[in-house]
Design a protein around this motif. Structure first.
Motif, PDB file in Angstrom:
ATOM      1  N   THR A   1      -5.600 -35.667  38.964  1.00 29.48           N
ATOM      2  CA  THR A   1      -5.610 -34.766  40.131  1.00 29.48           C
ATOM      3  C   THR A   1      -4.922 -35.391  41.338  1.00 29.48           C
ATOM      4  OG1 THR A   1      -7.800 -35.618  40.775  1.00 29.48           O
ATOM      5  CG2 THR A   1      -7.740 -33.640  39.377  1.00 29.48           C
ATOM      6  N   ASP A   2      -4.327 -36.570  41.141  1.00 27.87           N
ATOM      7  CA  ASP A   2      -3.712 -37.276  42.264  1.00 27.87           C
ATOM      8  C   ASP A   2      -2.195 -37.242  42.233  1.00 27.87           C
ATOM      9  OD1 ASP A   2      -3.174 -38.911  40.134  1.00 27.87           O
ATOM     10  OD2 ASP A   2      -3.833 -40.779  41.102  1.00 27.87           O
ATOM     11  N   GLY A   3      -1.619 -36.411  41.374  1.00 26.90           N
ATOM     12  CA  GLY A   3      -0.164 -36.320  41.295  1.00 26.90           C
ATOM     13  C   GLY A   3       0.475 -37.397  40.441  1.00 26.90           C
ATOM     14  N   SER A   4      -0.310 -38.054  39.589  1.00 24.29           N
ATOM     15  CA  SER A   4       0.231 -39.123  38.744  1.00 24.29           C
ATOM     16  C   SER A   4       1.371 -38.624  37.860  1.00 24.29           C
ATOM     17  CB  SER A   4      -0.867 -39.715  37.853  1.00 24.29           C
ATOM     18  OG  SER A   4      -1.784 -40.461  38.597  1.00 24.29           O
TER      19      SER A   4
ATOM     20  N   GLY B   1      -1.517 -45.023  42.190  1.00 24.47           N
ATOM     21  CA  GLY B   1      -1.317 -46.271  42.917  1.00 24.47           C
ATOM     22  C   GLY B   1      -0.669 -47.368  42.099  1.00 24.47           C
ATOM     23  N   ALA B   2      -0.885 -47.367  40.794  1.00 27.07           N
ATOM     24  CA  ALA B   2      -0.363 -48.431  39.941  1.00 27.07           C
ATOM     25  C   ALA B   2       0.959 -48.077  39.276  1.00 27.07           C
ATOM     26  CB  ALA B   2      -1.393 -48.781  38.866  1.00 27.07           C
ATOM     27  N   LEU B   3       1.257 -46.786  39.156  1.00 30.55           N
ATOM     28  CA  LEU B   3       2.421 -46.351  38.375  1.00 30.55           C
ATOM     29  C   LEU B   3       3.752 -46.987  38.793  1.00 30.55           C
ATOM     30  CD1 LEU B   3       1.749 -42.573  37.669  1.00 30.55           C
ATOM     31  CD2 LEU B   3       2.374 -44.307  35.974  1.00 30.55           C
ATOM     32  N   PRO B   4       4.091 -47.037  40.070  1.00 33.67           N
ATOM     33  CA  PRO B   4       5.402 -47.609  40.431  1.00 33.67           C
ATOM     34  C   PRO B   4       5.576 -49.037  39.917  1.00 33.67           C
ATOM     35  CG  PRO B   4       4.498 -46.389  42.279  1.00 33.67           C
ATOM     36  CD  PRO B   4       3.406 -46.475  41.254  1.00 33.67           C
TER      37      PRO B   4
ATOM     38  N   THR C   1      -5.669 -51.743  39.569  1.00 33.23           N
ATOM     39  CA  THR C   1      -5.510 -50.971  40.793  1.00 33.23           C
ATOM     40  C   THR C   1      -6.449 -49.771  40.724  1.00 33.23           C
ATOM     41  OG1 THR C   1      -3.184 -51.607  40.993  1.00 33.23           O
ATOM     42  CG2 THR C   1      -3.895 -49.651  42.206  1.00 33.23           C
ATOM     43  N   GLY C   2      -7.313 -49.614  41.710  1.00 30.57           N
ATOM     44  CA  GLY C   2      -8.248 -48.499  41.707  1.00 30.57           C
ATOM     45  C   GLY C   2      -9.470 -48.793  40.863  1.00 30.57           C
ATOM     46  N   LYS C   3     -10.313 -47.795  40.680  1.00 29.56           N
ATOM     47  CA  LYS C   3     -11.590 -47.944  39.975  1.00 29.56           C
ATOM     48  C   LYS C   3     -11.453 -47.606  38.501  1.00 29.56           C
ATOM     49  CE  LYS C   3     -16.450 -46.562  40.195  1.00 29.56           C
ATOM     50  NZ  LYS C   3     -17.462 -45.708  40.884  1.00 29.56           N
TER      51      LYS C   3
END
Length: 235
Positions: free
Chosen positions: A40-43, A17-20, A193-195
């Motif tokens: 595991t989320d395709g980062s 979620g934060a990478l872009p 972003t995220g936990k």
């Protein structure tokens, strides 16, 4: 800084979620090295499509990921930055300015938290840690933040061994013991972003405290009893 004069190590565990945003904020001449630590989320796949160099580190731990990125770096200068959107890579040239002009060997980004960016228990732990570091080393440190800047070969020469939460502290302590010029520069610190995997939970904070306590004990043993003092005799 045309060409890749700075490699930016970005330890990554499920930060899709934060990478872009994070990668879009890198200044020209700064190359992203995203170290995937078992996402595991395709980062990792997303980072590659966005142009980052992707390194996979199967051994879990912040230090394991950060050091894998340092080993993979080839630029003269290396920065470290969180990959969760809490820190803005656009601030990195400001951190590198003292390194480039020869007035500092290692620059730390002192986090200036926005509302909601830092859990209370993590903020208290950081205040206590900074106080202990000032007593032990004599350095004027207020925050052991993850954003930092230095020269690759010098960082490698520290022989860093911690592969968990104590890695940033070990870097600071060994640099101080070697007489490096250490300075802080304030940087904005936003809600991630995220936990969080570490300071966002009490268990994660306690694990970090345990890892860092081992580094503090080792540093105290190497310096002898009592705090280290500067040339003026100040603690």
């Amino acid at each position: 800084m045309s060409e890749a004069m700075v490699d930016v190590v970005l330890p990554c565990l499920n930060e899709r979620g934060a990478l872009p945003w994070v990668l879009s904020r890198l200044p020209e001449g700064y190359r992203a090295i995203v170290v995937d630590n078992g996402s595991t989320d395709g980062s990792a796949e997303l980072a590659a499509t966005l142009g980052a160099v992707v390194v996979r580190e199967e051994r879990r731990g912040f230090g394991a990921a950060a050091h894998a990125g340092l080993l993979a770096a080839t630029a003269e200068f290396v920065a470290f930055c969180d990959c969760d959107g809490s820190l803005d890579p656009a601030q990195l040239p400001e951190l590198f300015a003292p390194v480039l002009d020869g007035s500092a060997d290692l620059v730390l980004g002192s986090r200036q938290p926005e509302p909601g960016a830092w859990p209370f228990h993590a903020r208290i732990a950081n205040v206590v840690l900074a106080w202990r570091l000032r007593r032990l080393t004599g350095e004027r440190v207020t925050d052991l933040g993850p954003m930092r800047a230095g020269r690759r070969l010098e960082l490698l020469s520290l022989g860093l061994e911690d592969r968990r939460s104590g890695y940033p502290l070990e870097m600071f302590l060994k640099a101080s013991l070697r007489g490096w010029r250490l300075i802080e520069i304030p940087v904005p610190y936003a809600p991630r972003t995220g936990k969080s995997k570490v300071t966002g939970t009490l268990r994660g904070t306690l694990t970090a405290v345990r890892d860092m306590s081992a580094q503090l004990k080792a540093a105290a043993a190497s310096t002898g009893s009592g705090p280290v003092r500067d040339s003026a005799g100040n603690e």
